[in-house]
Enzyme design. Structure first.
Site, mmCIF file in Angstrom:
data_model
loop_
_atom_site.group_PDB
_atom_site.id
_atom_site.type_symbol
_atom_site.label_atom_id
_atom_site.label_comp_id
_atom_site.label_asym_id
_atom_site.label_seq_id
_atom_site.Cartn_x
_atom_site.Cartn_y
_atom_site.Cartn_z
ATOM 1 N N ARG A 9 1.259 -1.219 0.092
ATOM 2 C CA ARG A 9 0.092 -0.091 -0.003
ATOM 3 C C ARG A 9 0.898 1.386 -0.358
ATOM 4 O O ARG A 9 0.874 2.464 -0.527
ATOM 5 C CB ARG A 9 -1.018 -0.121 1.063
ATOM 6 C CG ARG A 9 -1.886 -0.852 1.016
ATOM 7 C CD ARG A 9 -3.335 -1.195 2.183
ATOM 8 N NE ARG A 9 -1.605 -1.553 3.643
ATOM 9 C CZ ARG A 9 -2.513 -0.651 4.679
ATOM 10 N NH1 ARG A 9 -3.435 -0.065 4.998
ATOM 11 N NH2 ARG A 9 -2.315 -1.483 5.775
ATOM 12 N N ASN A 66 -6.629 -2.711 1.949
ATOM 13 C CA ASN A 66 -6.689 -4.167 2.266
ATOM 14 C C ASN A 66 -7.556 -4.449 2.188
ATOM 15 O O ASN A 66 -8.219 -4.262 2.717
ATOM 16 C CB ASN A 66 -5.466 -4.970 3.490
ATOM 17 C CG ASN A 66 -4.053 -4.854 3.380
ATOM 18 O OD1 ASN A 66 -3.276 -4.248 2.123
ATOM 19 N ND2 ASN A 66 -3.441 -4.547 4.532
#
Length: 95
Positions: free
Chosen positions: A22, A40
């Site tokens: 990320r 996520n």
């Protein structure tokens, strides 16, 4: 010059959690001038909503095939997104 805008939802599968995916995705999106978010999923995959100029979004999709240095990407799914929310930056969201 009028650049055409593109908005997609990307789902990245493989070893993409716990490998700074990320953070690297946010960095790449910022570098490309893309707004949206990365998050996520409970199933171990990562979703990215990306909006920006066509070539930039395509560049981010290409980046997803490799991902962060520790990631092992198995599959990348991309679908056009028709929503019209406007994102001013690129955020990392929790689950």
């Amino acid at each position: 010059m009028d650049l055409q805008m593109k908005r997609v939802l990307i789902n990245v599968q493989g070893k993409v959690q716990g490998v700074c995916f990320r953070r690297f995705a946010q960095s790449k999106a910022n570098e490309l001038g893309i707004t949206g978010y990365v998050v996520n999923n409970e199933n171990g995959s990562v979703n990215i909503l990306a909006q920006g100029a066509y070539p930039a979004v395509d560049n981010l999709i290409d980046w997803c095939d490799k991902g962060s240095p520790q990631a092992q990407v198995d599959k990348v799914y991309v679908q056009e997104d028709e929503e019209n929310e406007i994102y001013l930056d690129f955020s990392i969201l929790p689950y």
